[in-house]
Design a protein around this motif. Structure first.
Motif, short mmCIF file in Angstrom:
data_model
loop_
_atom_site.label_atom_id
_atom_site.label_comp_id
_atom_site.label_asym_id
_atom_site.label_seq_id
_atom_site.Cartn_x
_atom_site.Cartn_y
_atom_site.Cartn_z
N PHE A 46 0.83 -1.20 0.00
CA PHE A 46 0.00 0.00 0.00
C PHE A 46 0.87 1.26 0.00
O PHE A 46 0.56 2.25 -0.65
CB PHE A 46 -0.94 0.00 1.21
N GLY A 47 1.97 1.22 0.74
CA GLY A 47 2.87 2.38 0.78
C GLY A 47 3.47 2.67 -0.58
O GLY A 47 3.47 3.83 -1.03
N TYR A 48 3.97 1.63 -1.24
CA TYR A 48 4.55 1.83 -2.57
C TYR A 48 3.49 2.25 -3.58
O TYR A 48 3.75 3.08 -4.47
CB TYR A 48 5.25 0.57 -3.04
N ALA A 49 2.30 1.67 -3.47
CA ALA A 49 1.22 2.06 -4.39
C ALA A 49 0.82 3.52 -4.20
O ALA A 49 0.56 4.25 -5.16
CB ALA A 49 0.01 1.14 -4.18
N PHE A 50 0.79 3.96 -2.95
CA PHE A 50 0.44 5.36 -2.65
C PHE A 50 1.49 6.32 -3.20
O PHE A 50 1.17 7.40 -3.72
CB PHE A 50 0.29 5.55 -1.14
N LEU A 51 2.77 5.92 -3.11
CA LEU A 51 3.85 6.81 -3.54
C LEU A 51 4.05 6.78 -5.06
O LEU A 51 4.21 7.83 -5.69
CB LEU A 51 5.15 6.41 -2.85
N TYR A 52 4.04 5.59 -5.64
CA TYR A 52 4.43 5.45 -7.04
C TYR A 52 3.26 5.20 -7.99
O TYR A 52 3.46 5.22 -9.21
CB TYR A 52 5.45 4.32 -7.18
N GLY A 53 2.07 4.98 -7.45
CA GLY A 53 0.90 4.81 -8.32
C GLY A 53 0.62 6.02 -9.19
O GLY A 53 0.44 5.89 -10.41
N PRO A 54 0.57 7.23 -8.62
CA PRO A 54 0.35 8.41 -9.46
C PRO A 54 1.43 8.62 -10.51
O PRO A 54 1.14 9.04 -11.64
CB PRO A 54 0.34 9.56 -8.44
N ILE A 55 2.68 8.32 -10.16
CA ILE A 55 3.77 8.47 -11.13
C ILE A 55 3.59 7.47 -12.27
O ILE A 55 3.80 7.80 -13.45
CB ILE A 55 5.13 8.29 -10.45
N LEU A 56 3.21 6.24 -11.93
CA LEU A 56 3.02 5.22 -12.96
C LEU A 56 1.87 5.61 -13.89
O LEU A 56 1.98 5.45 -15.12
CB LEU A 56 2.74 3.87 -12.31
#
Length: 278
Positions: free
Chosen positions: A15-25
């Motif tokens: 969830f932490g990685y998705a929150f940080l890098y989801g918008p960038i992806l």
């Protein structure tokens, strides 16, 4: 309980990685969108990268930002190194507390206050001294150097505080002059800190919007200012393409730095080669 811990840790990490890098992806994916609407997928296309490379306003702003950031980082490293040496090597001198507070102030000062103070300073100097003439590249660079020095000073001072002063003292006892001790011994040891300070100052200058907005003038528009003015009217697919290129360059830099550090660590662990028996 112990069996569940890895699952919850993995879930929290995901969830932490998705929150940080989801918008960038998602930004990277939509940079290849054929539709002009950034929220509607219209098929795969590299159209916006071509239009970005033909956009003279963005290219000029990017080149200006790179020039300002490079000059700012270089000057900030020189002045920040001198300030770090003064705070770490000269002990308790008169005015040390005031000097340390003035150097550290930009770290905790809001950007709005720094920008407004820089603007008032440049206006007053222009009226009294006739320099600088208006606001432009010079005023942006000076303002960026002002707050970048604080970050470089902290990095250099922390590295110098860990330096074994007996090495420098031994060189002085052997007859070396102070400037030669600094160039031959101190400078190579703190070189990684100088590089880190340069990169941090470069990034801060390249990313700054608030302070540059206060001290810029006609013909001196940085890349963050162009991006901000474009986003206010709606996100353009060209901005997605620009952000994707920046993300790619940063990722490549991180990968290269990681490989260099990995090779250095592997060589350090392997140690010197064993002598060949004759």
């Amino acid at each position: 309980m112990n069996g569940r811990r890895p699952f919850w840790l993995f879930t929290a990490l995901a969830f932490g990685y998705a929150f940080l890098y989801g918008p960038i992806l998602s930004l990277v994916v939509y940079s290849f969108n054929a539709s002009r609407l950034v929220t509607v997928w219209g098929g795969f296309s590299t159209r916006w990268y071509g239009e970005l490379l033909a956009n003279e306003q963005i290219l000029a702003a990017a080149w200006l930002s790179l020039r300002i950031a490079a000059l700012n980082a270089s000057v900030a490293v020189v002045l920040g190194t001198l300030a770090g040496l003064a705070l770490s090597h000269f002990g308790r001198f008169r005015g040390r507390t005031l000097f340390s507070a003035m150097v550290s102030a930009p770290l905790v000062m809001p950007d709005v206050i720094l920008g407004l103070a820089s603007l008032l300073l440049f206006v007053s100097m222009g009226q009294l001294l006739g320099w600088p003439e208006g606001r432009g590249v010079t005023t942006i660079t000076i303002a960026h150097i002002t707050f970048s020095i604080a970050y470089v000073t902290v990095i250099v001072q922390s590295r110098l505080s860990q330096l074994d002063e007996s090495i420098e003292e031994a060189a002085l006892d052997l007859g070396a002059r102070p400037w030669k001790v600094f160039l031959v011994i101190t400078l190579p040891i703190i070189a990684p800190a100088l590089l880190a300070g340069w990169l941090l100052a470069f990034t801060l200058s390249l990313d700054d919007l608030v302070i540059a907005s206060f001290v810029s003038g006609p013909g001196a528009t940085t890349l963050p200012m162009v991006v901000y003015s474009s986003v206010r009217l709606g996100v353009s697919p060209q901005i997605n393409a620009l952000a994707t290129i920046i993300v790619g360059l940063v990722t490549a830099g991180i990968v290269v730095a990681g490989l260099v550090l990995h090779r250095r660590d592997r060589r350090a662990r392997s140690g010197p080669p064993e002598p060949v028996a004759r």
